[in-house]
Motif scaffolding. Structure first.
Motif, mmCIF file in Angstrom:
data_model
loop_
_atom_site.group_PDB
_atom_site.id
_atom_site.type_symbol
_atom_site.label_atom_id
_atom_site.label_comp_id
_atom_site.label_asym_id
_atom_site.label_seq_id
_atom_site.Cartn_x
_atom_site.Cartn_y
_atom_site.Cartn_z
ATOM 1 N N ALA A 267 -5.242 -5.015 2.299
ATOM 2 C CA ALA A 267 -5.526 -3.613 1.994
ATOM 3 C C ALA A 267 -5.040 -2.627 3.052
ATOM 4 O O ALA A 267 -4.792 -1.471 2.747
ATOM 5 C CB ALA A 267 -7.029 -3.423 1.770
ATOM 6 N N ASP A 268 -4.876 -3.055 4.313
ATOM 7 C CA ASP A 268 -4.615 -2.073 5.368
ATOM 8 C C ASP A 268 -3.265 -2.222 6.052
ATOM 9 O O ASP A 268 -2.971 -1.476 6.982
ATOM 10 C CB ASP A 268 -5.713 -2.165 6.425
ATOM 11 C CG ASP A 268 -5.746 -3.518 7.113
ATOM 12 O OD1 ASP A 268 -5.268 -4.493 6.498
ATOM 13 O OD2 ASP A 268 -6.227 -3.595 8.261
ATOM 14 N N ASN B 58 0.416 2.325 -9.229
ATOM 15 C CA ASN B 58 0.378 3.155 -8.023
ATOM 16 C C ASN B 58 0.227 4.615 -8.440
ATOM 17 O O ASN B 58 -0.173 4.901 -9.565
ATOM 18 C CB ASN B 58 1.610 2.921 -7.138
ATOM 19 C CG ASN B 58 2.921 3.284 -7.814
ATOM 20 O OD1 ASN B 58 2.957 4.105 -8.740
ATOM 21 N ND2 ASN B 58 4.005 2.671 -7.373
ATOM 22 N N GLN C 200 0.812 -1.218 0.000
ATOM 23 C CA GLN C 200 0.000 0.000 0.000
ATOM 24 C C GLN C 200 0.843 1.265 0.000
ATOM 25 O O GLN C 200 0.504 2.248 -0.646
ATOM 26 C CB GLN C 200 -0.938 -0.013 1.213
ATOM 27 C CG GLN C 200 -1.981 -1.111 1.167
ATOM 28 C CD GLN C 200 -2.880 -0.993 -0.055
ATOM 29 O OE1 GLN C 200 -3.482 0.046 -0.285
ATOM 30 N NE2 GLN C 200 -2.973 -2.070 -0.823
#
Length: 686
Positions: free
Chosen positions: A508-509, A666, A464
Motif C-alpha cells: 500500500a505505501d 485508479n 499506487q
C-alpha cells in the motif's frame, strides 16, 4: 546395496519402497523412503534439512515443504506423530533425527551390524519373521507391481474436430467406432455430438442445448449417460446456488441418437445431493462422487430409485475425482490427505479397498494441482495431461512423464478401447488486459488495449502512483510476473520447477509487490529482488488490502481454506474458514469477500452479514474496491458499483461479452481482462 531394515516392528524394503506392519504392506513414494534411509544411516544423529534435501533430491530444486511432507508421511507409516515424536524427532531450525532402534538385515553392508555377535537363537526368529513378511508383501503387491507392458510412446497427433466453436471432453464408444464430444456454443449452452471415425461424419445427439459433463457408457454400449445442467434456462433473480450448481444424471439411447437428436431422460435428479464423475457399473447402477455432510464420498446409485449406498469414504481424504475401468473391474478415486499429499485408492465395484498409495509426483510437477487421469485398458496404469505434457500414473502411485512434443495445453485424456491410441482436448487461450475511461463516476468512451500478447495475461494491478502495471503472463512459455512501466513489458520473476504465481498485489505505501505462488508468499521490488515471507503454506492467493500494516491472504490446510491476515511482524491471524473467489481488507478485522458460489459477504468484528442487495444478481468471479465502493461484473457482463456505506447498487455499463473479469481501478481508468480467442479441439495421439 539397499535391502530391508526394521523400525518399530515395521519391515522397510527400501528397494520396493514398501513398509510392512502386521502383514499389511504399504507402498510409499520413493523420495519418502529415501528420507527414511538417510535418517536410518545416521540413527540417533541430527541430520540437517540441507543434508537430506541434497542427498534425496540431489540437484533438483525443491521447497522445504517437500521434506516436511515426507517426514509427516513417515511418522504416520511408522506409528509416530508430530506431538509424541518417539520415532522421528524435530530439532527446531536444525533438522531431524531417527530416535527408534534400527535393525539392518544380515546382508546389509552399510552400516555395519553391531548386533552380529548375538546368538543364533536370537537372530533366527528375526530373520524368519522378515522372510515371512517379505513373502506376504510380495503376494499383497503382486497384482499392483509395475506392469511389464511397453512404455507408452506416441509419435503422431491428428485433429479429429476443427470447427469454429470450442470442442472437448472426447470419449470413445465401447466398440471404438465413434467419438463422443461436446461443442460449446455459449456460456450456458453446449451440444452433444458424435463422430463416425471411419466415415468422418458428425451427428448431433441432443435436441436442445445445455451444459454437459461426465460421459459414461452402459456396459452393453446401448446408452450414453452424463450430467446435465439446465439452470441457465430458468436462472432466478435471487441467487440460488442449489439451482445454479445442480447437475442431473441423464441418459440417451446412443443408437437412436445417431439417427436423430434425442431429449435426454433423467435417471437421477440432483436433489437432495450433488453428483460428480458418474461411472456406469452395471445395467442399473452408477457410481458417483456425492457430497454428503460437506464431504465427498463414492456412492452407488440404483436407477430404480433404491436408496443410495456408500461404496467408499475416508474422513482423512478430500476426494475430487472418480474413474472406472470395466477391463480391470476397478474404481480409481483420488483425493488430498491432511498433509497435502495426493492419494490414489483402488476399489472393487463392491467398494472393497484393494490398494491405497500416495502419488509420487516428479519434482518438476506441482503436487498440489488436481489431476484427472483415465485408465489404460491394457496396463496397470492411468494417463493424464497437464499443461503441455502427458504423464503415466501407475497403480503403485509412481508418476513418470511421456515424451511428446506438444505446443499447446492438453487434458481430458481417454484411451481407445482396442488400440494404444488416445484422444485429448488440445488448445490455447489468449487474453489481454484492456482499460476503460472512468471519470466522475461515469464510464466514458470505449475500451483500449493495455497489455497484449498471443498468450494469457491476467491479474493486472496498478502500483499506487499508477506508474507500473504488474500482471501474470504465459508469454515466456510458463507463468511469470511481468512489469509494464510505459514501455515494453519486462519479466520480474524467475519461478521454475513446480512453482508458479497465483496472484499479485502492490504494497500500500511503496513500489513493492506481493506475489503469492502455489508454494509461498514473496515481496518483490522493481528490480526483481525479493524476500520470502512465508513458505510453509499451500497458498490460494493474496488480495487487496487498504492497510499498510496487514496483508490479506488465503491458504489451504487439510482441504480447508483459511482467509487470514499477516502483520508486519509476520504473525498470521485466521479470520474465516471459507473458500473464496476474491476479497478486500478494509480494516484490521473488517473485510468484504466473494465466496466460491459468487455471493458477497461483509465481515466486521467476527460478524458475517450477506450483502443481500448485491446477492440478488449472479456475478462473475472477482471485484475491486475504491473509496468505499465495490466494482464488479454480472454473469451477463453488466458493470456495476455498490456503495458499502449507503448499500446502493448501480449498473454503470453493459461491457463487451469477451471481458471475463475486472482487474483494478485508479483515478481515471478501469482495468479488465478480455478473452481474445479460445481454441479447443479434440486430437488423436498415436
Amino acid at each position: 546395496m539397499r535391502q530391508k531394515i526394521i523400525i518399530n516392528e515395521r519391515v522397510i524394503d527400501t528397494a520396493r519402497n514398501q513398509i510392512t506392519y502386521k502383514n499389511q504392506p504399504q507402498i510409499l513414494p520413493p523420495k519418502v523412503i529415501a528420507v527414511l534411509y538417510c535418517l536410518a544411516k545416521r540413527q540417533g544423529q541430527v541430520v540437517s534439512h540441507d543434508e537430506m534435501i541434497n542427498e534425496v533430491w540431489k540437484s533438483v530444486v525443491v521447497s522445504p515443504n517437500s521434506l516436511q511432507r515426507a517426514i509427516a508421511e513417515l511418522r504416520k507409516a511408522l506409528g509416530d506423530d508430530g506431538k509424541a515424536q518417539a520415532i522421528i524427532k524435530t530439532h527446531s531450525k536444525q533438522g531431524y533425527s531417527l530416535e527408534a532402534a534400527v535393525l539392518w538385515s544380515e546382508q546389509q553392508t552399510e552400516p555395519a551390524i553391531k548386533a552380529h555377535t548375538h546368538a543364533k537363537k536370537a537372530t533366527k526368529p528375526v530373520l524368519f519373521l522378515a522372510i515371512v513378511l517379505f513373502i506376504i508383501s510380495l503376494i499383497g503387491v503382486f497384482y499392483f507391481a509395475k506392469p511389464q507392458s511397453e512404455t507408452l510412446e506416441f509419435t503422431q497427433l491428428t485433429s479429429l474436430t476443427a470447427s469454429d466453436v470450442q470442442e472437448g471432453a472426447g470419449v470413445f464408444s465401447p466398440d471404438g467406432k465413434y467419438l463422443v464430444f461436446y461443442r460449446h456454443l455459449a456460456s450456458c449452452e453446449s451440444e452433444l455430438w458424435a463422430k463416425n471415425l471411419a466415415s468422418e461424419q458428425s451427428m448431433k445427439l441432443t435436441l436442445s442445448g445445455a451444459k454437459f459433463t461426465g460421459f459414461t457408457f452402459s456396459p452393453d454400449g446401448e446408452k450414453l449417460g452424463f450430467l446435465q445442467n439446465r439452470a441457465c434456462e430458468h436462472e432466478p433473480n435471487e441467487y440460488q446456488s442449489t439451482i445454479k450448481n445442480c447437475w442431473d444424471l441423464v441418459a440417451i439411447n446412443f443408437a437412436e441418437a445417431l439417427k436423430s437428436p434425442q431429449t435426454p431422460h433423467v435417471l437421477k435428479a440432483c436433489k437432495p445431493t450433488k453428483m460428480y464423475h458418474p461411472q456406469w457399473l452395471t445395467s442399473d447402477s452408477f457410481a458417483t462422487l456425492d457430497l454428503q455432510n460437506n464431504q465427498l464420498r463414492v456412492a452407488l446409485h440404483n436407477i430404480n430409485n433404491h436408496p443410495v449406498a456408500t461404496l467408499f469414504e475416508d474422513k482423512n481424504l478430500h476426494l475430487y475425482v472418480l474413474r472406472y475401468s470395466p477391463t480391470h473391474q476397478l474404481l480409481a478415486v483420488i483425493g488430498f490427505n491432511k498433509e497435502g499429499g495426493q492419494v490414489l485408492s483402488l476399489l472393487k465395484p463392491t467398494g472393497e479397498l484393494v490398494a491405497q498409495n500416495i502419488i509420487d509426483f516428479p519434482a518438476s510437477f506441482d503436487g498440489s494441482s488436481r489431476i484427472y487421469p483415465n485408465f489404460d485398458p491394457d496396463s496397470k496404469r492411468l494417463l493424464y495431461g497437464s499443461g503441455k505434457s502427458l504423464f503415466e500414473l501407475d497403480f503403485d502411485g509412481s508418476v513418470k512423464p511421456i515424451t511428446l512434443p506438444l505446443y499447446q495445453d492438453i487434458y481430458s485424456i481417454n484411451f481407445h478401447p482396442h488400440t494404444n491410441a488416445i484422444v485429448g482436448t488440445y488448445g490455447t487461450y489468449d487474453s489481454d488486459l484492456i482499460t476503460m475511461p472512468y471519470v466522475d463516476g461515469q464510464v466514458l468512451g470505449e475500451s483500449k488495449p493495455s497489455v497484449r500478447s498471443t498468450r494469457r495475461e491476467a491479474q493486472g494491478k496498478w502500483s499506487q502512483n499508477t506508474a507500473h502495471l504488474a500482471f501474470i503472463s504465459e508469454r515466456s512459455g510458463r507463468k511469470q510476473v511481468w512489469l509494464s512501466s510505459g514501455g515494453e513489458p519486462r519479466r520480474l520473476t524467475q519461478f521454475n520447477g513446480a512453482e508458479y504465481p497465483l496472484s499479485v498485489e502492490w504494497r500500500a505505501d511503496e513500489n513493492k509487490l506481493y506475489v503469492a505462488t502455489n508454494q509461498g508468499l514473496y515481496l518483490f521490488d522493481l528490480t526483481g529482488n525479493y524476500k520470502s515471507l512465508l513458505s510453509e503454506k499451500r497458498f490460494v492467493g493474496v488480495y487487496q488490502s487498504n492497510l499498510l500494516t496487514h496483508t490479506l491472504l488465503a491458504y489451504e490446510e487439510k482441504a480447508i481454506v483459511h482467509l487470514s491476515t499477516r502483520n508486519e511482524e509476520g504473525e498470521i491471524e485466521n479470520l474465516l474458514k471459507v473458500a473464496i473467489q476474491d476479497a478486500v481488507l478494509l480494516k484490521p478485522h473488517e473485510l468484504v469477500y466473494q465466496d466460491s458460489n459468487g455471493q458477497f459477504w461483509h465481515l466486521n468484528q467476527g460478524q458475517v452479514v450477506a450483502l443481500a442487495l448485491l446477492n440478488q444478481h449472479t456475478h462473475k468471479a472477482g471485484f475491486v474496491e475504491r473509496d468505499g465502493s465495490l466494482f464488479g461484473l454480472t454473469k451477463s457482463n453488466m458493470l456495476w458499483r455498490y456503495n458499502l456505506k449507503e448499500h446502493t447498487y448501480q449498473v454503470l455499463k453493459q461491457v463487451d461479452n469477451g471481458i471475463t473479469s475486472i482487474s483494478d481501478i485508479n483515478d481515471t481508468q478501469l482495468l479488465f481482462v478480455k478473452r481474445i480467442s479460445q481454441k479447443k479441439e479434440i486430437v488423436l495421439i498415436e
